[in-house]
Design a protein around this motif. Structure first.
Motif, PDB file in Angstrom:
ATOM      1  N   TYR A   1       0.847  -1.181   0.000  1.00 21.00           N
ATOM      2  CA  TYR A   1       0.000   0.000   0.000  1.00 21.00           C
ATOM      3  C   TYR A   1       0.887   1.236   0.000  1.00 21.00           C
TER       4      TYR A   1
ATOM      5  N   GLN B   1       0.572   5.334   1.247  1.00 28.43           N
ATOM      6  CA  GLN B   1      -0.233   6.263   2.029  1.00 28.43           C
ATOM      7  C   GLN B   1       0.171   7.685   1.681  1.00 28.43           C
TER       8      GLN B   1
ATOM      9  N   GLY C   1      -4.484  12.887   2.705  1.00 26.17           N
ATOM     10  CA  GLY C   1      -5.791  13.131   2.104  1.00 26.17           C
ATOM     11  C   GLY C   1      -6.309  12.004   1.227  1.00 26.17           C
ATOM     12  N   LEU C   2      -5.471  11.001   0.981  1.00 24.76           N
ATOM     13  CA  LEU C   2      -5.884   9.886   0.111  1.00 24.76           C
ATOM     14  C   LEU C   2      -5.973   8.570   0.858  1.00 24.76           C
ATOM     15  N   GLY C   3      -5.554   8.522   2.098  1.00 25.27           N
ATOM     16  CA  GLY C   3      -5.593   7.277   2.846  1.00 25.27           C
ATOM     17  C   GLY C   3      -4.587   6.270   2.310  1.00 25.27           C
ATOM     18  N   LEU C   4      -4.884   4.998   2.486  1.00 19.39           N
ATOM     19  CA  LEU C   4      -4.036   3.927   1.974  1.00 19.39           C
ATOM     20  C   LEU C   4      -4.648   3.399   0.685  1.00 19.39           C
TER      21      LEU C   4
ATOM     22  N   GLN D   1      -4.115   0.375  -2.295  1.00 19.53           N
ATOM     23  CA  GLN D   1      -3.444  -0.896  -2.530  1.00 19.53           C
ATOM     24  C   GLN D   1      -2.744  -0.872  -3.885  1.00 19.53           C
TER      25      GLN D   1
ATOM     26  N   LEU E   1       4.643   7.170   1.641  1.00 21.06           N
ATOM     27  CA  LEU E   1       4.877   6.226   2.727  1.00 21.06           C
ATOM     28  C   LEU E   1       4.303   4.886   2.290  1.00 21.06           C
TER      29      LEU E   1
ATOM     30  N   PHE F   1       3.561   0.748   2.855  1.00 22.72           N
ATOM     31  CA  PHE F   1       3.344  -0.307   3.842  1.00 22.72           C
ATOM     32  C   PHE F   1       3.199  -1.652   3.149  1.00 22.72           C
TER      33      PHE F   1
ATOM     34  N   GLY G   1       6.429   0.456   7.860  1.00 29.98           N
ATOM     35  CA  GLY G   1       6.368   1.519   6.858  1.00 29.98           C
ATOM     36  C   GLY G   1       7.733   1.902   6.329  1.00 29.98           C
ATOM     37  N   SER G   2       7.760   2.340   5.079  1.00 29.65           N
ATOM     38  CA  SER G   2       8.986   2.813   4.430  1.00 29.65           C
ATOM     39  C   SER G   2       8.711   4.166   3.816  1.00 29.65           C
ATOM     40  N   ARG G   3       9.437   5.171   4.281  1.00 30.28           N
ATOM     41  CA  ARG G   3       9.257   6.529   3.755  1.00 30.28           C
ATOM     42  C   ARG G   3      10.199   6.704   2.578  1.00 30.28           C
TER      43      ARG G   3
END
Lengths: 116, 119
Positions: free
Chosen positions: B35, B37, B40-43, B45, B88, B90, B113-115
């Motif tokens: 996913y 993130q 304003g758009l959420g997660l 897939q 971000l 996931f 998580g990976s930024r």
């Protein structure tokens, strides 16, 4: 296509009070799964509560409960006795049933602030 | 400890430089997914996998590739990253893709998580 809508970008609640976060979804399927996930400042995604669409009884987990209205396609989360540790982003999510697409659809999130 | 491990946790790269974000789970989960993130758009897939050698597109697969050669690993590959892939990311897994037992086997366990920043 399924969609999940969280219409409250941000909510605030006083410590020890109750707050309800809204979630609506759109689907043509009759059997599916709904979830609330919490994302605290650590960014870790944590399951809060889960509901199967075939169950009429609302799920509860300690201070967290849902109001699942299948006909209205509504899945709200109620947090009772709010605590400072409840401050987080909350995501509502929909999961297709077996035989479907196996996709998860997430809402855009509601940021909950807890005031001391 | 049962967990989903993603690496790297933070990465700054430049446009066009291929990169891979690894994801590994130690729970013998069948289902794995990625996913992104964004504010304003959420997660959303990107890709998911129901088992070894079985993958499918999510809602935002453009610019990404995945593979599932082993049950425990599900790497996300950005062949030619662009700035709009700054996000971000996931990785998540669940015990089964098929929820035959209605036992909670489709609950996702997420990585940390990976930024990713693409300049």
């Amino acid at each position: 296509a399924q969609t999940v809508t969280q219409s409250q970008p941000e909510m605030s609640v006083q410590e020890a009070e109750t707050v309800t976060l809204s979630c609506t979804y759109d689907t043509s399927e009759s059997d599916y799964y709904l979830f609330w996930y919490k994302q605290p400042p650590s960014r870790q995604m944590i399951l809060v509560i889960r509901q199967e669409a075939y169950k009429q009884q609302n799920a509860t987990e300690n201070r967290f409960s849902v109001n699942f209205q299948k006909a209205a396609k509504s899945f709200s989360l109620k947090i009772s006795d709010s605590q400072l540790g409840d401050a987080a982003m909350y995501f509502c999510a929909y999961r297709s049933p077996p035989g479907g697409t196996y996709k998860y659809i997430f809402g855009t999130g509601t940021r909950l602030k807890v005031l001391a | 400890e049962a967990q989903v491990t993603q690496n790297p946790r933070y990465l700054i790269t430049v446009t066009g430089k291929k990169l891979t974000v690894t994801c590994s789970q130690n729970m013998n989960h069948e289902y794995m997914s990625w996913y992104r993130q964004d504010p304003g758009l959420g997660l959303r897939q990107i890709y998911y996998s129901m088992n070894v050698e079985v993958t499918d597109k999510g809602d935002v697969p453009e610019g990404y590739k995945v593979s599932r050669k082993e049950k425990r690993n599900f790497p996300l590959i950005l062949e030619s990253p662009s700035p709009n892939q700054t996000s971000l990311y996931f990785c998540a897994s669940s015990l089964r893709a098929h929820e035959g037992g209605r036992s909670g086997a489709n609950v996702l366990t997420f990585g940390a998580g990976s930024r990713l920043t693409v300049l």
